[in-house]
Design a protein around this motif. Structure first.
Motif, short mmCIF file in Angstrom:
data_model
loop_
_atom_site.label_atom_id
_atom_site.label_comp_id
_atom_site.label_asym_id
_atom_site.label_seq_id
_atom_site.Cartn_x
_atom_site.Cartn_y
_atom_site.Cartn_z
N THR A 1 -5.68 1.98 5.99
CA THR A 1 -5.09 2.01 4.65
C THR A 1 -5.93 2.85 3.71
O THR A 1 -5.41 3.47 2.78
CB THR A 1 -4.95 0.57 4.09
OG1 THR A 1 -4.27 -0.24 5.05
CG2 THR A 1 -4.17 0.55 2.80
N ASP A 2 -7.24 2.88 3.95
CA ASP A 2 -8.15 3.66 3.10
C ASP A 2 -7.81 5.15 3.12
O ASP A 2 -8.12 5.87 2.17
CB ASP A 2 -9.60 3.49 3.57
CG ASP A 2 -10.15 2.12 3.19
OD1 ASP A 2 -9.54 1.45 2.35
OD2 ASP A 2 -11.18 1.73 3.75
N HIS B 1 -1.73 -1.20 7.78
CA HIS B 1 -1.31 -2.30 6.92
C HIS B 1 -0.40 -3.30 7.62
O HIS B 1 -0.45 -4.50 7.33
CB HIS B 1 -0.61 -1.74 5.69
CG HIS B 1 -0.24 -2.78 4.68
ND1 HIS B 1 -1.16 -3.52 3.99
CD2 HIS B 1 0.99 -3.21 4.26
CE1 HIS B 1 -0.54 -4.37 3.17
NE2 HIS B 1 0.76 -4.20 3.31
N GLN C 1 -4.39 -3.91 -8.70
CA GLN C 1 -4.31 -2.67 -7.93
C GLN C 1 -3.50 -1.58 -8.64
O GLN C 1 -3.80 -0.39 -8.51
CB GLN C 1 -3.74 -2.94 -6.54
CG GLN C 1 -2.28 -3.35 -6.49
CD GLN C 1 -1.86 -3.73 -5.08
OE1 GLN C 1 -2.56 -4.48 -4.39
NE2 GLN C 1 -0.74 -3.21 -4.63
N HIS D 1 -8.67 1.49 -2.05
CA HIS D 1 -8.29 0.30 -1.29
C HIS D 1 -9.50 -0.51 -0.85
O HIS D 1 -9.55 -1.73 -1.03
CB HIS D 1 -7.44 0.69 -0.07
CG HIS D 1 -6.93 -0.48 0.70
ND1 HIS D 1 -6.01 -1.36 0.18
CD2 HIS D 1 -7.23 -0.94 1.96
CE1 HIS D 1 -5.75 -2.30 1.08
NE2 HIS D 1 -6.47 -2.06 2.15
N GLN E 1 -1.62 3.43 -5.50
CA GLN E 1 -0.78 2.25 -5.48
C GLN E 1 0.29 2.33 -6.58
O GLN E 1 1.45 1.99 -6.37
CB GLN E 1 -1.63 0.99 -5.69
CG GLN E 1 -2.63 0.71 -4.59
CD GLN E 1 -1.97 0.13 -3.34
OE1 GLN E 1 -0.77 -0.13 -3.33
NE2 GLN E 1 -2.75 -0.07 -2.31
N THR F 1 0.81 -1.20 0.00
CA THR F 1 0.00 0.00 0.00
C THR F 1 0.85 1.25 0.00
O THR F 1 2.06 1.22 0.09
CB THR F 1 -0.88 0.03 1.27
OG1 THR F 1 -0.02 0.21 2.38
CG2 THR F 1 -1.68 -1.24 1.43
N SER G 1 -5.71 1.67 -9.08
CA SER G 1 -5.41 2.64 -8.02
C SER G 1 -4.18 3.48 -8.40
O SER G 1 -3.07 2.96 -8.46
CB SER G 1 -5.15 1.91 -6.69
OG SER G 1 -4.59 2.79 -5.75
N ASP H 1 -5.50 5.74 0.30
CA ASP H 1 -5.87 5.18 -1.00
C ASP H 1 -7.38 4.96 -1.04
O ASP H 1 -7.89 4.00 -0.47
CB ASP H 1 -5.12 3.86 -1.22
CG ASP H 1 -5.45 3.22 -2.57
OD1 ASP H 1 -6.12 3.88 -3.38
OD2 ASP H 1 -5.04 2.07 -2.78
N ASP I 1 -5.45 -7.65 4.50
CA ASP I 1 -5.03 -6.43 3.81
C ASP I 1 -4.17 -6.80 2.59
O ASP I 1 -3.08 -6.27 2.38
CB ASP I 1 -4.29 -5.48 4.74
CG ASP I 1 -4.69 -4.02 4.49
OD1 ASP I 1 -5.88 -3.75 4.29
OD2 ASP I 1 -3.79 -3.15 4.50
#
Length: 326
Positions: free
Chosen positions: A261-262, A292, A165, A268, A172, A2, A169, A265, A159
């Motif tokens: 983690t959100d 994470h 990803q 995520h 990421q 992440t 993302s 990102d 996670d």
């Protein structure tokens, strides 16, 4: 893997000039790259490569762990304590990580899983298997389950990385070169005999005291950072391997997501929900206060991982019972 990975590994630390470092440390550097002694588990020679694993023979199915990027099997210490009275387990160190040796090879996900399968066979740990993967280890766990679905009772993804990803993302995608730079910096730093930055290893403090000390000593060596760089450079290939595989829709999958983690990102949570949606038998838990790394290294979060393993086993058992009675 992440955005927090890139932030938490001390990107601000500048890399030591490569030529000067090698010339300065010489034979001492080679000694730092050698496999450490005093392993807490079992060493097994697999085609000339010494692989280390924590092994427990107990009741129920065998739980197989895949570590996060560059991490040793000790990252699972709280989880292993939690499940030891209920299950057998295998928690291996990948080449270059923990107490395993390193031949410097880049390996496909299939080849990594073959090493794991060799350990399971050599130590007579029978199927069915529940695969548990953290971060990049989630990709390997999914690949193992897809290739050996007849032996796999379920998946627990903690996670976990997602095979798409980097496509879906931007956070990421942007973090990948920063993470590689951070790992490279830490490799050169530890090769020169300096300790990693405090930020890079602070989550290890959440492990049981003895395991925290062991883990800190390991991460003061350059080998795991070198292995982490290698795995980052192999990440795309591992993703592509899994894209070509298929998980059975009936395979129980438990997803445990770190809520923090959100923050870095926005995609995520969507990616994590997508992992759960890969099965018709799934459970998705978001731990709001987990990040994470401490999602496996902190006792209270690790207990939720243990609960996810229990749920996965119960779903698999119910499926087997239903099949027998049909």
């Amino acid at each position: 893997m992440t955005t927090r990975l890139a932030r938490g590994l001390g990107i601000g630390a500048s890399a030591i000039a490569a030529g000067a470092t090698v010339a300065t440390v010489g034979a001492t550097a080679l000694a730092r790259l050698s496999r450490p002694s005093g392993e807490p588990g079992v060493l097994t020679d697999v085609h000339g490569l010494p692989l280390h694993a924590l092994i427990h023979r107990g009741n129920g199915p065998t739980v197989v762990f895949e570590n996060g990027l560059g991490c040793a099997c000790t990252e699972w210490s709280w989880v292993l304590r939690d499940i030891a009275d209920r299950y057998s387990y295998l928690a291996p160190d990948r080449p270059g990580c923990g107490w395993s040796g390193d031949d410097g090879r880049r390996r496909s996900a299939r080849e990594i899983n073959e090493l794991t399968a060799q350990l399971l066979t050599r130590h007579d740990l029978p199927a069915p298997y529940v695969l548990v993967g953290h971060s990049i280890g989630g990709l390997l766990a999914m690949s193992f389950a897809a290739a050996r679905s007849h032996d796999v009772a379920g998946l627990v993804l903690v996670d976990s990385s997602h095979p798409d990803q980097l496509v879906r993302s931007s956070a990421q995608r942007d973090a990948m070169p920063m993470a590689e730079h951070a790992m490279s910096s830490l490799f050169w730093r530890t090769l020169a005999g300096r300790k990693p930055s405090r930020m890079a290893v602070s989550d290890l403090d959440d492990l049981p005291e003895h395991e925290a000390a062991r883990s800190h000593r390991l991460m003061e060596r350059p080998a795991p950072w070198r292995a982490a760089v290698r795995e980052i450079r192999t990440f795309d290939a591992w993703c592509e391997e899994f894209r070509q595989a298929t998980l059975p829709r009936s395979l129980p999958i438990a997803v445990v997501t770190a809520g923090k983690t959100d923050v870095g990102d926005s995609k995520h949570g969507e990616l994590q929900a997508d992992l759960a949606a890969a099965s018709d038998v799934s459970r998705h838990v978001v731990l709001a206060e987990a990040d994470h790394d401490n999602i496996v290294m902190r006792a209270d979060h690790a207990a939720e991982v243990g609960a996810a393993i229990d749920w996965t086993v119960s779903q698999s058992t119910a499926q087997a019972r239903k099949a027998r009675s049909a």
